[in-house]
Design a protein around this motif. Structure first.
Motif, PDB file in Angstrom:
ATOM      1  N   UNK A  59       8.192  18.121   0.894  1.00  0.00           N
ATOM      2  CA  UNK A  59       7.049  17.240   1.068  1.00  0.00           C
ATOM      3  C   UNK A  59       6.255  17.716   2.274  1.00  0.00           C
ATOM      4  N   UNK A  60       5.013  17.371   2.338  1.00  0.00           N
ATOM      5  CA  UNK A  60       4.200  17.783   3.470  1.00  0.00           C
ATOM      6  C   UNK A  60       2.756  17.376   3.281  1.00  0.00           C
ATOM      7  N   UNK A  61       1.911  17.879   4.153  1.00  0.00           N
ATOM      8  CA  UNK A  61       0.476  17.586   4.045  1.00  0.00           C
ATOM      9  C   UNK A  61      -0.297  18.885   4.216  1.00  0.00           C
ATOM     10  N   UNK A  62      -1.516  18.892   3.713  1.00  0.00           N
ATOM     11  CA  UNK A  62      -2.390  20.062   3.874  1.00  0.00           C
ATOM     12  C   UNK A  62      -3.838  19.565   3.862  1.00  0.00           C
ATOM     13  N   UNK A  63      -4.664  20.170   4.696  1.00  0.00           N
ATOM     14  CA  UNK A  63      -6.086  19.826   4.703  1.00  0.00           C
ATOM     15  C   UNK A  63      -6.830  20.873   3.888  1.00  0.00           C
ATOM     16  N   UNK A 112      -4.805   5.747   0.291  1.00  0.00           N
ATOM     17  CA  UNK A 112      -3.910   6.079   1.412  1.00  0.00           C
ATOM     18  C   UNK A 112      -3.774   4.850   2.302  1.00  0.00           C
ATOM     19  N   UNK A 113      -2.560   4.611   2.798  1.00  0.00           N
ATOM     20  CA  UNK A 113      -2.331   3.532   3.762  1.00  0.00           C
ATOM     21  C   UNK A 113      -1.832   4.142   5.067  1.00  0.00           C
ATOM     22  N   UNK A 114      -2.516   3.811   6.152  1.00  0.00           N
ATOM     23  CA  UNK A 114      -2.128   4.251   7.495  1.00  0.00           C
ATOM     24  C   UNK A 114      -1.602   3.025   8.233  1.00  0.00           C
ATOM     25  N   UNK A 115      -0.525   3.183   9.002  1.00  0.00           N
ATOM     26  CA  UNK A 115       0.033   2.054   9.752  1.00  0.00           C
ATOM     27  C   UNK A 115       0.438   2.502  11.150  1.00  0.00           C
ATOM     28  N   UNK A 116       0.424   1.571  12.090  1.00  0.00           N
ATOM     29  CA  UNK A 116       0.920   1.874  13.437  1.00  0.00           C
ATOM     30  C   UNK A 116       2.429   1.610  13.458  1.00  0.00           C
ATOM     31  N   UNK A 117       3.161   2.319  14.317  1.00  0.00           N
ATOM     32  CA  UNK A 117       4.623   2.132  14.369  1.00  0.00           C
ATOM     33  C   UNK A 117       5.021   0.672  14.612  1.00  0.00           C
ATOM     34  N   UNK A 160      -4.470  15.994   2.184  1.00  0.00           N
ATOM     35  CA  UNK A 160      -3.682  15.401   1.094  1.00  0.00           C
ATOM     36  C   UNK A 160      -2.194  15.544   1.400  1.00  0.00           C
ATOM     37  N   UNK A 161      -1.420  14.645   0.857  1.00  0.00           N
ATOM     38  CA  UNK A 161       0.041  14.725   0.985  1.00  0.00           C
ATOM     39  C   UNK A 161       0.601  15.215  -0.343  1.00  0.00           C
ATOM     40  N   UNK A 162       1.689  15.982  -0.294  1.00  0.00           N
ATOM     41  CA  UNK A 162       2.338  16.425  -1.529  1.00  0.00           C
ATOM     42  C   UNK A 162       3.840  16.204  -1.426  1.00  0.00           C
ATOM     43  N   UNK A 163       4.455  16.050  -2.590  1.00  0.00           N
ATOM     44  CA  UNK A 163       5.884  15.742  -2.632  1.00  0.00           C
ATOM     45  C   UNK A 163       6.447  16.220  -3.966  1.00  0.00           C
TER      46      UNK A 163
END
Length: 230
Positions: A59-63, A112-117, A160-163
């Motif tokens: 899994x990972x991300x790429x721009x 996409x959902x972004x959250x703070x810790x 984007x994220x991939x898995x």
């Protein structure tokens, strides 16, 4: 299932016994597009890994250099002190409790959902809804962070994220059919390079087993894997 005339013409243009170079495939995928809308260009990469092994669950991300061609809808789940930053960065939805309640009710109308810790303990219970849709915020993909503005900017800018799935295949949308062939090829190159970099040391045998690209509802085109395994 009977094929439409357009689909039959498209099928006839693809030689199923041929493996195309990325340049050829990026041009061909535009020629065989069957839709009237600006369909997405998708890539499907079969990997020589065992996804059941934790160290091989790629899994990972790429721009992508040219973005996805789609404006992604971003939800930021955060405490009130971060809301202004998220809104200024262009987040489509910002808040916490109201959105947790909406998601529990089945709402997932975001990309996409972004959250703070700090809010992650509250979000944990949403795993059943968000997990299957690949929407759960995750530190590995940069979607759990205190710098919500940077995360929103990255997503909006083509990150984007991939898995890898259970069958050992990674699927990703890497552009639109309206993109020039060169832009499609450059986005795919960046995506595949990220997958190659993510290769686990424990993976044995051929890593990139096959690469197929297709636009929505068009036949798949086989792409040569050798050029990506330097």
């Amino acid at each position: 299932m009977s094929l439409t005339k357009k689909r039959k013409v498209a099928e006839a243009k693809v030689d199923n016994n041929k493996i195309y170079s990325l340049k050829e495939a990026s041009t061909l995928v535009k020629e065989i597009n069957c839709t009237k809308f600006d369909s997405s260009v998708d890539v499907h990469v079969r990997l020589g890994v065992d996804p059941k092994k934790a160290d091989q669950a790629i899994r990972g991300t790429v721009t992508l250099p040219h973005g996805t061609g789609k404006t992604k809808r971003v939800l930021v789940l955060c405490t009130p002190d971060k809301e202004a930053d998220a809104k200024a960065a262009g987040a489509d939805f910002v808040g916490l409790d109201e959105f947790i309640a909406k998601i529990e009710g089945g709402w997932t109308d975001v990309d996409v959902i972004v959250a703070t810790p700090a809010v992650m303990p509250k979000i944990g219970k949403l795993g059943k809804v968000l997990g299957p849709r690949n929407l759960m915020p995750n530190p590995k993909t940069g979607t759990v962070t205190n710098d919500v503005a940077a995360a929103v900017n990255e997503v909006k800018g083509g990150k984007i994220a991939f898995k890898v799935d259970k069958a050992g295949i990674v699927h990703a949308s890497v552009g639109r059919i309206s993109f020039a062939p060169e832009k499609i090829a450059e986005n795919i190159t960046e995506f595949l390079n990220a997958i190659v970099k993510a290769k686990p040391s424990t993976a044995k045998g051929t890593y990139l087993k096959s690469i197929y690209m297709a636009s929505t509802m068009s036949p798949g085109v086989s792409v040569d894997t050798k050029s990506f395994m330097n």
